[in-house]
Design a protein around this motif. Structure first.
Motif, PDB file in Angstrom:
ATOM      1  N   ARG A  93       0.860  -1.173   0.000  1.00  0.00           N
ATOM      2  CA  ARG A  93       0.000   0.000   0.000  1.00  0.00           C
ATOM      3  C   ARG A  93       0.901   1.229   0.000  1.00  0.00           C
ATOM      4  O   ARG A  93       1.823   1.347   0.803  1.00  0.00           O
ATOM      5  N   LEU A  94       0.620   2.188  -0.896  1.00  0.00           N
ATOM      6  CA  LEU A  94       1.399   3.422  -0.975  1.00  0.00           C
ATOM      7  C   LEU A  94       0.591   4.649  -0.590  1.00  0.00           C
ATOM      8  O   LEU A  94       1.150   5.633  -0.103  1.00  0.00           O
ATOM      9  N   GLY A  95      -0.698   4.636  -0.832  1.00  0.00           N
ATOM     10  CA  GLY A  95      -1.542   5.794  -0.605  1.00  0.00           C
ATOM     11  C   GLY A  95      -1.413   6.354   0.800  1.00  0.00           C
ATOM     12  O   GLY A  95      -1.592   5.627   1.774  1.00  0.00           O
ATOM     13  N   GLY A  96      -1.098   7.656   0.897  1.00  0.00           N
ATOM     14  CA  GLY A  96      -0.988   8.303   2.203  1.00  0.00           C
ATOM     15  C   GLY A  96       0.369   8.169   2.867  1.00  0.00           C
ATOM     16  O   GLY A  96       0.601   8.725   3.934  1.00  0.00           O
ATOM     17  N   GLN A  97       1.286   7.425   2.227  1.00  0.00           N
ATOM     18  CA  GLN A  97       2.615   7.238   2.822  1.00  0.00           C
ATOM     19  C   GLN A  97       3.371   8.567   2.872  1.00  0.00           C
ATOM     20  O   GLN A  97       3.193   9.440   2.025  1.00  0.00           O
ATOM     21  N   HIS A  98       4.215   8.718   3.875  1.00  0.00           N
ATOM     22  CA  HIS A  98       5.019   9.930   3.999  1.00  0.00           C
ATOM     23  C   HIS A  98       5.815  10.174   2.718  1.00  0.00           C
ATOM     24  O   HIS A  98       6.518   9.271   2.228  1.00  0.00           O
ATOM     25  N   ALA A  99       5.763  11.391   2.194  1.00  0.00           N
ATOM     26  CA  ALA A  99       6.510  11.726   0.987  1.00  0.00           C
ATOM     27  C   ALA A  99       8.014  11.558   1.209  1.00  0.00           C
ATOM     28  O   ALA A  99       8.729  11.069   0.323  1.00  0.00           O
ATOM     29  N   ASP A 100       8.488  11.947   2.373  1.00  0.00           N
ATOM     30  CA  ASP A 100       9.924  11.837   2.663  1.00  0.00           C
ATOM     31  C   ASP A 100      10.386  10.389   2.608  1.00  0.00           C
ATOM     32  O   ASP A 100      11.467  10.088   2.087  1.00  0.00           O
ATOM     33  N   TYR A 101       9.571   9.498   3.155  1.00  0.00           N
ATOM     34  CA  TYR A 101       9.943   8.085   3.170  1.00  0.00           C
ATOM     35  C   TYR A 101       9.918   7.500   1.751  1.00  0.00           C
ATOM     36  O   TYR A 101      10.853   6.805   1.343  1.00  0.00           O
ATOM     37  N   THR A 102       8.852   7.788   0.997  1.00  0.00           N
ATOM     38  CA  THR A 102       8.751   7.266  -0.370  1.00  0.00           C
ATOM     39  C   THR A 102       9.908   7.788  -1.216  1.00  0.00           C
ATOM     40  O   THR A 102      10.525   7.032  -1.984  1.00  0.00           O
ATOM     41  N   LYS A 103      10.211   9.060  -1.072  1.00  0.00           N
ATOM     42  CA  LYS A 103      11.321   9.666  -1.817  1.00  0.00           C
ATOM     43  C   LYS A 103      12.642   8.976  -1.477  1.00  0.00           C
ATOM     44  O   LYS A 103      13.448   8.673  -2.366  1.00  0.00           O
ATOM     45  N   ALA A 104      12.859   8.726  -0.199  1.00  0.00           N
ATOM     46  CA  ALA A 104      14.098   8.067   0.239  1.00  0.00           C
ATOM     47  C   ALA A 104      14.218   6.666  -0.331  1.00  0.00           C
ATOM     48  O   ALA A 104      15.304   6.233  -0.747  1.00  0.00           O
ATOM     49  N   GLN A 105      13.098   5.927  -0.387  1.00  0.00           N
ATOM     50  CA  GLN A 105      13.140   4.559  -0.902  1.00  0.00           C
ATOM     51  C   GLN A 105      13.365   4.530  -2.407  1.00  0.00           C
ATOM     52  O   GLN A 105      14.141   3.717  -2.918  1.00  0.00           O
ATOM     53  N   LEU A 106      12.699   5.416  -3.145  1.00  0.00           N
ATOM     54  CA  LEU A 106      12.903   5.473  -4.594  1.00  0.00           C
ATOM     55  C   LEU A 106      14.346   5.860  -4.920  1.00  0.00           C
ATOM     56  O   LEU A 106      14.959   5.302  -5.839  1.00  0.00           O
ATOM     57  N   THR A 107      14.883   6.789  -4.149  1.00  0.00           N
ATOM     58  CA  THR A 107      16.271   7.199  -4.352  1.00  0.00           C
ATOM     59  C   THR A 107      17.221   6.051  -4.030  1.00  0.00           C
ATOM     60  O   THR A 107      18.208   5.825  -4.737  1.00  0.00           O
ATOM     61  N   ALA A 108      16.928   5.323  -2.965  1.00  0.00           N
ATOM     62  CA  ALA A 108      17.763   4.177  -2.584  1.00  0.00           C
ATOM     63  C   ALA A 108      17.725   3.090  -3.653  1.00  0.00           C
ATOM     64  O   ALA A 108      18.756   2.475  -3.965  1.00  0.00           O
ATOM     65  N   PHE A 109      16.555   2.844  -4.221  1.00  0.00           N
ATOM     66  CA  PHE A 109      16.453   1.878  -5.319  1.00  0.00           C
ATOM     67  C   PHE A 109      17.289   2.352  -6.513  1.00  0.00           C
ATOM     68  O   PHE A 109      18.014   1.576  -7.129  1.00  0.00           O
ATOM     69  N   ARG A 110      17.171   3.631  -6.831  1.00  0.00           N
ATOM     70  CA  ARG A 110      17.881   4.174  -7.989  1.00  0.00           C
ATOM     71  C   ARG A 110      19.397   4.096  -7.811  1.00  0.00           C
ATOM     72  O   ARG A 110      20.136   3.808  -8.750  1.00  0.00           O
ATOM     73  N   GLN A 111      19.867   4.348  -6.600  1.00  0.00           N
ATOM     74  CA  GLN A 111      21.298   4.384  -6.335  1.00  0.00           C
ATOM     75  C   GLN A 111      21.898   3.025  -5.979  1.00  0.00           C
ATOM     76  O   GLN A 111      23.105   2.922  -5.722  1.00  0.00           O
ATOM     77  N   GLY A 112      21.049   2.006  -5.952  1.00  0.00           N
ATOM     78  CA  GLY A 112      21.547   0.669  -5.648  1.00  0.00           C
ATOM     79  C   GLY A 112      21.764   0.413  -4.179  1.00  0.00           C
ATOM     80  O   GLY A 112      22.398  -0.576  -3.802  1.00  0.00           O
ATOM     81  N   GLU A 113      21.221   1.290  -3.332  1.00  0.00           N
ATOM     82  CA  GLU A 113      21.357   1.107  -1.891  1.00  0.00           C
ATOM     83  C   GLU A 113      20.285   0.174  -1.336  1.00  0.00           C
ATOM     84  O   GLU A 113      20.475  -0.443  -0.289  1.00  0.00           O
ATOM     85  N   ARG A 114      19.169   0.096  -2.024  1.00  0.00           N
ATOM     86  CA  ARG A 114      18.123  -0.873  -1.686  1.00  0.00           C
ATOM     87  C   ARG A 114      17.996  -1.821  -2.866  1.00  0.00           C
ATOM     88  O   ARG A 114      17.733  -1.385  -3.993  1.00  0.00           O
ATOM     89  N   THR A 115      18.177  -3.100  -2.610  1.00  0.00           N
ATOM     90  CA  THR A 115      18.292  -4.067  -3.712  1.00  0.00           C
ATOM     91  C   THR A 115      17.323  -5.245  -3.594  1.00  0.00           C
ATOM     92  O   THR A 115      17.523  -6.257  -4.253  1.00  0.00           O
ATOM     93  N   ASN A 116      16.305  -5.121  -2.751  1.00  0.00           N
ATOM     94  CA  ASN A 116      15.434  -6.279  -2.557  1.00  0.00           C
ATOM     95  C   ASN A 116      14.243  -6.310  -3.520  1.00  0.00           C
ATOM     96  O   ASN A 116      13.303  -7.068  -3.318  1.00  0.00           O
ATOM     97  N   SER A 117      14.294  -5.506  -4.584  1.00  0.00           N
ATOM     98  CA  SER A 117      13.286  -5.569  -5.641  1.00  0.00           C
ATOM     99  C   SER A 117      13.935  -5.138  -6.945  1.00  0.00           C
ATOM    100  O   SER A 117      14.153  -3.946  -7.178  1.00  0.00           O
ATOM    101  N   ALA A 118      14.254  -6.118  -7.799  1.00  0.00           N
ATOM    102  CA  ALA A 118      14.883  -5.812  -9.082  1.00  0.00           C
ATOM    103  C   ALA A 118      13.968  -4.941  -9.935  1.00  0.00           C
ATOM    104  O   ALA A 118      14.435  -4.050 -10.658  1.00  0.00           O
ATOM    105  N   GLN A 119      12.674  -5.191  -9.839  1.00  0.00           N
ATOM    106  CA  GLN A 119      11.702  -4.422 -10.609  1.00  0.00           C
ATOM    107  C   GLN A 119      11.754  -2.945 -10.229  1.00  0.00           C
ATOM    108  O   GLN A 119      11.813  -2.062 -11.095  1.00  0.00           O
ATOM    109  N   MET A 120      11.751  -2.653  -8.934  1.00  0.00           N
ATOM    110  CA  MET A 120      11.767  -1.265  -8.492  1.00  0.00           C
ATOM    111  C   MET A 120      13.121  -0.605  -8.775  1.00  0.00           C
ATOM    112  O   MET A 120      13.180   0.599  -9.060  1.00  0.00           O
ATOM    113  N   SER A 121      14.188  -1.356  -8.713  1.00  0.00           N
ATOM    114  CA  SER A 121      15.507  -0.800  -9.031  1.00  0.00           C
ATOM    115  C   SER A 121      15.556  -0.359 -10.488  1.00  0.00           C
ATOM    116  O   SER A 121      16.087   0.715 -10.809  1.00  0.00           O
TER     117      SER A 121
END
Length: 209
Positions: free
Chosen positions: A159-187
């Motif tokens: 579920r994403l609706g209503g999630q903190h913008a700061d948190y979502t932004k941090a996770q998308l950035t982490a996926f983009r930078q290879g810091e979060r790697t537990n979803s190849a699709q999101m990376s």
């Protein structure tokens, strides 16, 4: 006579194995203990996620109303190190499978509260990406996996609706930078998003309901 005894022995073994299988299945299907989940959450999770997983600090995710299967999956991945976070590694490592299941069910049982977007200048861009993607960058519409209202799909997509913008932004950035790697699709998806697009999308998602 010996043949009858052998048949009886085989039947007894089969019955024992069948009973064990049934017991294992019953254990697996047992309902989570919400009271135990609340107790564990109040001991382990409350400092960062609030007692009911509601709108705490924007750097931490809102757990309220999240799919329990997704929460369990993330806890297992924190514990195994597949999803890297030193703080969550420590907390998740102290949880048993039953603890994870109970805590996840407790947070999932709470009604998620609505949030809101804060930047009116980027709402249109965020909505465009969420609902239509960016064809030129091979970015699919977020709504395809996370549903039009951000409710997600149980066990697969959070579920994403209503999630903190700061948190979502941090996770998308982490996926983009290879810091979060537990979803190849999101990376793959995040790799094609600019800072501006991530910020607009995250802010839009915060007000989605």
């Amino acid at each position: 006579m010996n043949r009858l005894l052998n048949l009886f022995a085989v039947a007894s073994v089969a019955a024992t194995l069948s009973g064990a299988a049934f017991a294992a299945g019953a254990t697996k299907a047992a309902k989570p203990d919400l009271a135990a989940g609340e107790a564990k959450a109040s001991q382990v999770c409350v400092a960062c996620h609030a007692i009911d997983g509601s709108r705490g600090a924007p750097s931490f995710p809102i757990l309220q109303g999240q799919h329990p299967e997704y929460l369990v999956k993330q806890l297992h991945e924190f514990k195994s190190g597949k999803r890297k976070n030193a703080v969550m590694l420590g907390f998740a490592s102290a949880l048993s499978d039953d603890d994870m299941r109970n805590v996840a069910a407790f947070y999932a049982s709470k009604k998620a509260k609505e949030g809101f977007a804060q930047n009116k200048d980027t709402v249109a861009l965020g909505e465009k990406i969420y609902r239509g993607g960016i064809a030129a960058k091979s970015v699919p519409a977020c709504a395809g996996c996370h549903s039009p209202n951000g409710a997600g799909i149980p066990a697969q997509y959070p579920r994403l609706g209503g999630q903190h913008a700061d948190y979502t932004k941090a996770q998308l950035t982490a996926f983009r930078q290879g810091e979060r790697t537990n979803s190849a699709q999101m990376s793959t998806i995040a790799a094609n998003l600019s800072d501006k697009e991530i910020a607009a999308l995250s802010d839009y998602i915060a007000g989605l309901h």
